[in-house]
Design a protein around this motif. Structure first.
Motif, mmCIF file in Angstrom:
data_model
loop_
_atom_site.group_PDB
_atom_site.id
_atom_site.type_symbol
_atom_site.label_atom_id
_atom_site.label_comp_id
_atom_site.label_asym_id
_atom_site.label_seq_id
_atom_site.Cartn_x
_atom_site.Cartn_y
_atom_site.Cartn_z
ATOM 1 N N ARG A 275 1.069 -1.221 -0.068
ATOM 2 C CA ARG A 275 0.073 0.075 -0.031
ATOM 3 C C ARG A 275 0.903 1.175 -0.125
ATOM 4 O O ARG A 275 0.468 2.316 -0.625
ATOM 5 C CB ARG A 275 -0.992 -0.051 1.209
ATOM 6 N N ASP B 13 -9.920 3.696 -12.138
ATOM 7 C CA ASP B 13 -10.250 4.716 -12.731
ATOM 8 C C ASP B 13 -11.092 4.897 -14.045
ATOM 9 O O ASP B 13 -12.235 5.401 -13.805
ATOM 10 C CB ASP B 13 -8.616 5.467 -13.252
ATOM 11 N N ILE C 39 -14.793 6.392 -12.908
ATOM 12 C CA ILE C 39 -14.887 7.970 -13.306
ATOM 13 C C ILE C 39 -16.050 7.963 -14.263
ATOM 14 O O ILE C 39 -16.956 8.824 -13.980
ATOM 15 C CB ILE C 39 -13.599 8.414 -13.699
ATOM 16 N N CYS D 295 -19.078 7.703 -12.367
ATOM 17 C CA CYS D 295 -19.374 8.711 -11.360
ATOM 18 C C CYS D 295 -20.126 9.977 -12.202
ATOM 19 O O CYS D 295 -20.850 10.935 -11.731
ATOM 20 C CB CYS D 295 -18.085 9.354 -10.748
ATOM 21 N N PHE E 70 -20.264 2.647 -7.510
ATOM 22 C CA PHE E 70 -19.274 1.594 -7.032
ATOM 23 C C PHE E 70 -20.101 0.744 -6.159
ATOM 24 O O PHE E 70 -20.188 1.179 -5.034
ATOM 25 C CB PHE E 70 -18.004 2.024 -6.475
ATOM 26 N N ASN F 202 -17.445 -4.464 -2.519
ATOM 27 C CA ASN F 202 -16.046 -5.130 -2.125
ATOM 28 C C ASN F 202 -16.278 -6.348 -1.302
ATOM 29 O O ASN F 202 -17.494 -6.502 -0.516
ATOM 30 C CB ASN F 202 -15.109 -4.506 -1.494
ATOM 31 N N ARG G 76 -15.048 -9.609 1.039
ATOM 32 C CA ARG G 76 -14.164 -10.113 2.141
ATOM 33 C C ARG G 76 -14.437 -11.500 2.329
ATOM 34 O O ARG G 76 -15.488 -11.968 1.909
ATOM 35 C CB ARG G 76 -14.426 -9.399 3.367
ATOM 36 N N VAL H 236 -18.545 6.433 0.170
ATOM 37 C CA VAL H 236 -17.997 6.278 -1.495
ATOM 38 C C VAL H 236 -16.558 5.672 -1.697
ATOM 39 O O VAL H 236 -16.603 4.770 -2.498
ATOM 40 C CB VAL H 236 -18.265 7.745 -2.312
ATOM 41 N N HIS I 149 -8.294 -0.655 3.779
ATOM 42 C CA HIS I 149 -8.362 -0.448 2.129
ATOM 43 C C HIS I 149 -9.232 0.724 1.522
ATOM 44 O O HIS I 149 -9.307 0.459 0.290
ATOM 45 C CB HIS I 149 -9.098 -1.965 1.726
ATOM 46 N N GLY J 185 -6.921 6.242 -4.204
ATOM 47 C CA GLY J 185 -6.911 7.247 -5.403
ATOM 48 C C GLY J 185 -8.020 8.231 -5.030
ATOM 49 O O GLY J 185 -8.434 9.107 -6.212
ATOM 50 N N LEU K 85 -6.863 11.667 -6.386
ATOM 51 C CA LEU K 85 -6.754 11.709 -7.721
ATOM 52 C C LEU K 85 -8.421 11.600 -8.403
ATOM 53 O O LEU K 85 -8.550 12.414 -9.394
ATOM 54 C CB LEU K 85 -5.990 10.524 -8.249
ATOM 55 N N ALA K 86 -9.190 11.005 -7.825
ATOM 56 C CA ALA K 86 -10.478 10.873 -8.379
ATOM 57 C C ALA K 86 -11.088 12.024 -8.277
ATOM 58 O O ALA K 86 -11.957 12.478 -9.299
ATOM 59 C CB ALA K 86 -11.060 9.553 -7.894
ATOM 60 N N LEU L 275 -12.926 14.579 -11.227
ATOM 61 C CA LEU L 275 -14.266 14.650 -11.207
ATOM 62 C C LEU L 275 -14.543 16.060 -11.257
ATOM 63 O O LEU L 275 -15.458 16.578 -11.741
ATOM 64 C CB LEU L 275 -15.017 13.788 -10.158
HETATM 65 C C1 HEM Z 1 -14.505 7.830 -7.996
HETATM 66 C C2 HEM Z 1 -13.852 6.850 -8.241
HETATM 67 C C3 HEM Z 1 -13.702 5.784 -7.345
HETATM 68 C C4 HEM Z 1 -14.114 5.301 -6.356
HETATM 69 C C5 HEM Z 1 -15.834 5.414 -5.986
HETATM 70 C C6 HEM Z 1 -13.467 4.159 -5.571
HETATM 71 C C7 HEM Z 1 -14.000 3.651 -4.590
HETATM 72 C C8 HEM Z 1 -13.164 2.580 -3.698
HETATM 73 C C9 HEM Z 1 -13.437 1.755 -2.631
HETATM 74 C C10 HEM Z 1 -14.988 1.707 -1.897
HETATM 75 C C11 HEM Z 1 -12.423 1.079 -2.165
HETATM 76 C C12 HEM Z 1 -12.510 0.344 -0.870
HETATM 77 C C13 HEM Z 1 -12.274 -1.238 -1.490
HETATM 78 C C14 HEM Z 1 -12.303 -2.299 -0.008
HETATM 79 O O1 HEM Z 1 -12.605 -1.806 0.943
HETATM 80 O O2 HEM Z 1 -11.807 -3.518 -0.315
HETATM 81 C C15 HEM Z 1 -11.488 1.440 -2.952
HETATM 82 C C16 HEM Z 1 -10.346 0.857 -2.951
HETATM 83 C C17 HEM Z 1 -9.037 0.853 -4.085
HETATM 84 N N1 HEM Z 1 -9.182 1.870 -5.061
HETATM 85 FE FE1 HEM Z 1 -10.864 3.289 -5.515
HETATM 86 N N2 HEM Z 1 -12.340 4.313 -6.163
HETATM 87 C C18 HEM Z 1 -12.228 5.081 -6.996
HETATM 88 C C19 HEM Z 1 -11.128 5.558 -7.838
HETATM 89 C C20 HEM Z 1 -9.952 5.099 -7.711
HETATM 90 C C21 HEM Z 1 -8.899 5.539 -8.733
HETATM 91 C C22 HEM Z 1 -8.891 6.614 -9.515
HETATM 92 C C23 HEM Z 1 -7.753 4.545 -8.348
HETATM 93 C C24 HEM Z 1 -6.495 4.467 -8.697
HETATM 94 C C25 HEM Z 1 -5.872 5.303 -10.033
HETATM 95 C C26 HEM Z 1 -8.357 3.462 -7.262
HETATM 96 C C27 HEM Z 1 -7.507 2.643 -6.912
HETATM 97 C C28 HEM Z 1 -8.067 1.815 -5.676
HETATM 98 C C29 HEM Z 1 -7.103 0.922 -5.055
HETATM 99 C C30 HEM Z 1 -5.975 0.237 -5.627
HETATM 100 C C31 HEM Z 1 -7.931 0.248 -4.113
HETATM 101 C C32 HEM Z 1 -7.415 -0.846 -2.905
HETATM 102 C C33 HEM Z 1 -6.776 -0.186 -1.871
HETATM 103 C C34 HEM Z 1 -6.302 -1.145 -0.954
HETATM 104 O O3 HEM Z 1 -6.675 -2.387 -0.974
HETATM 105 O O4 HEM Z 1 -5.336 -1.040 -0.049
HETATM 106 N N3 HEM Z 1 -9.638 4.027 -7.092
HETATM 107 N N4 HEM Z 1 -11.801 2.351 -3.876
#
Ligand code: HEM
Length: 362
Positions: free
Chosen positions: A52, A198, A202, A205, A247, A250, A252, A302, A308, A312, A315-316, A320
């Motif tokens: 991470r 992404d 996006i 969204c 979204f 996820n 578990r 969100v 976890h 992002g 960045l997101a 947006l």
């Molecule tokens: C608006 C857009 C986005 C939403 C709504 C969103 C939502 C989420 C959520 C709910 C999780 C939690 C997952 C969990 O608890 O298992 C998550 C994890 C993650 N997101 Fe996003 N995400 C967005 C954009 C992005 C972007 C732009 C990136 C990267 C370029 C990204 C990369 C990741 C990664 C790598 C994780 C896993 C992190 C970990 O396991 O430590 N996300 N995202």
């Protein structure tokens, strides 16, 4: 990975309190749900922390801010091609185009890849909707081939690779976890998660945001007046996404027998955290459609919660904000397109697959 128990149906946690409880109890609810390498999403404990840290540094506020002018430029280019008063699909057209171009500029990927990436995203969503594991695996392999070629070009020095990285892909291609160089498979997995996070999210969204704006012209007017007020715009976007979260969930896997909100969960049982339902739980938000950015921000899920939580997010939010404010600046009014067929995504995706609006341009 904890072995899943085949005879037990997965449990869906939908209440805000239950989703929070599971997302914050990392010992009982493991993220190691698949046998496939998934960096860092599918990792737990110390291993997750190490990977991470690699990911987090690519998405800090300074880097996101540096990318903002390019994202705004991408939005302006796309809007310049839209005629006044015609119906536009802000998910399948503007949203997808914006997401793929903004991502390519961020990662340093060539413009020729935009079409194959959009096609991949389309096929990946179709496979996800179908629930066919073989299809999803084949599509993941196709993506891995595209990414492996990009990474190898940097690792072999055909692009960059000479100390000062030419783009984040080059930087990742030569990065370490602790003292150990990242494996090619790990780099590809990280990039796959960034792309999946992404591109699809996006664009969906944009559907949720623009739909809310089209239905609420008074909010549009307010946002046009306060277009440079970054905290206000960010909070408004977060709240529109809470109301119509694109979204869904996820996964578990339970590492022990446990009870959550009166539901018994057995060791090895799969558990889904339903972010959409949790974000509309009347016990926490009252009227789930009520637009109350400040009041609801502390409970907004969100971007998830716990270890976890989405790396992002900054960045997101920047992407947006760029797309939304450029859209508002280019128009005097965004209206729903009368008679257009807007398609909602189906399980396990959420939000809009297509959303048509009419842009009255300035
Ligand atoms: C608006 C857009 C986005 C939403 C709504 C969103 C939502 C989420 C959520 C709910 C999780 C939690 C997952 C969990 O608890 O298992 C998550 C994890 C993650 N997101 Fe996003 N995400 C967005 C954009 C992005 C972007 C732009 C990136 C990267 C370029 C990204 C990369 C990741 C990664 C790598 C994780 C896993 C992190 C970990 O396991 O430590 N996300 N995202």
């Amino acid at each position: 990975m904890t072995a899943s128990t085949p005879h037990l149906e997965p449990v869906w946690l939908r209440r805000h309190a239950d989703v929070m409880a599971a997302a914050l109890d990392h010992e009982t609810f493991s993220s190691a749900v698949s046998e496939h390498l998934n960096v860092p999403n599918g990792m737990d404990g110390a291993e997750h922390c190490r990977y991470r840290a690699v990911v987090d540094k690519f998405m800090n506020p300074e880097r996101s801010a540096a990318l903002e002018p390019q994202c705004r430029q991408v939005a302006r280019e796309l809007l310049a091609g839209v005629a006044d008063g015609v119906s536009v699909d802000v998910v399948g057209g503007f949203g997808r185009g914006f997401a793929v171009r903004a991502q390519s500029r961020w990662l340093g990927w060539p413009a020729e890849l935009e079409q194959p990436l959009l096609q991949w995203m389309e096929d990946n969503h179709a496979a996800t909707r179908s629930g066919e594991l073989d299809q999803t695996t084949a599509i993941a392999q196709r993506f891995d081939k595209i990414i492996t070629d990009l990474v190898n070009a940097r690792r072999m020095g055909r692009i960059g690779g000479r100390g000062v990285p030419v783009d984040p892909t080059d930087e990742l291609a030569h990065d370490f976890v602790g003292d150990v160089p990242l494996l090619l498979s790990e780099i590809v997995s990280i990039l796959r998660n960034w792309t999946a996070g992404d591109l699809g999210t996006i664009s969906r969204c944009m559907g949720s945001i623009v739909n809310h704006l089209a239905q609420h012209p008074e909010l549009q007017a307010d946002m046009r007046r306060r277009i440079d007020d970054e905290p206000y715009v960010n909070a408004a976007i977060d709240e529109m996404l809470r109301i119509d979260n694109p979204f869904l969930s996820n996964r578990r896997i339970a590492t022990r027998d446990v009870e959550v909100g009166g539901v018994s969960i057995r060791k090895g049982q799969r558990v889904y955290l339903d972010w959409v339902s949790a974000n509309r739980d009347p016990a926490v938000f009252g009227d789930p459609d009520g637009f109350r950015p400040e009041e609801n921000a502390p409970n907004n899920l969100v971007y998830g919660i716990g270890k976890h939580v989405c790396p992002g997010r900054t960045l997101a939010t920047m992407e947006l904000r760029s797309a939304t404010t450029e859209l508002l600046a280019a128009t005097t009014l965004i209206e729903p397109a009368e008679g257009a067929e807007n398609v909602r995504e189906t399980h396990p995706l959420a939000g809009f697959r297509s959303l048509h609006v009419v842009l009255h341009k300035r």
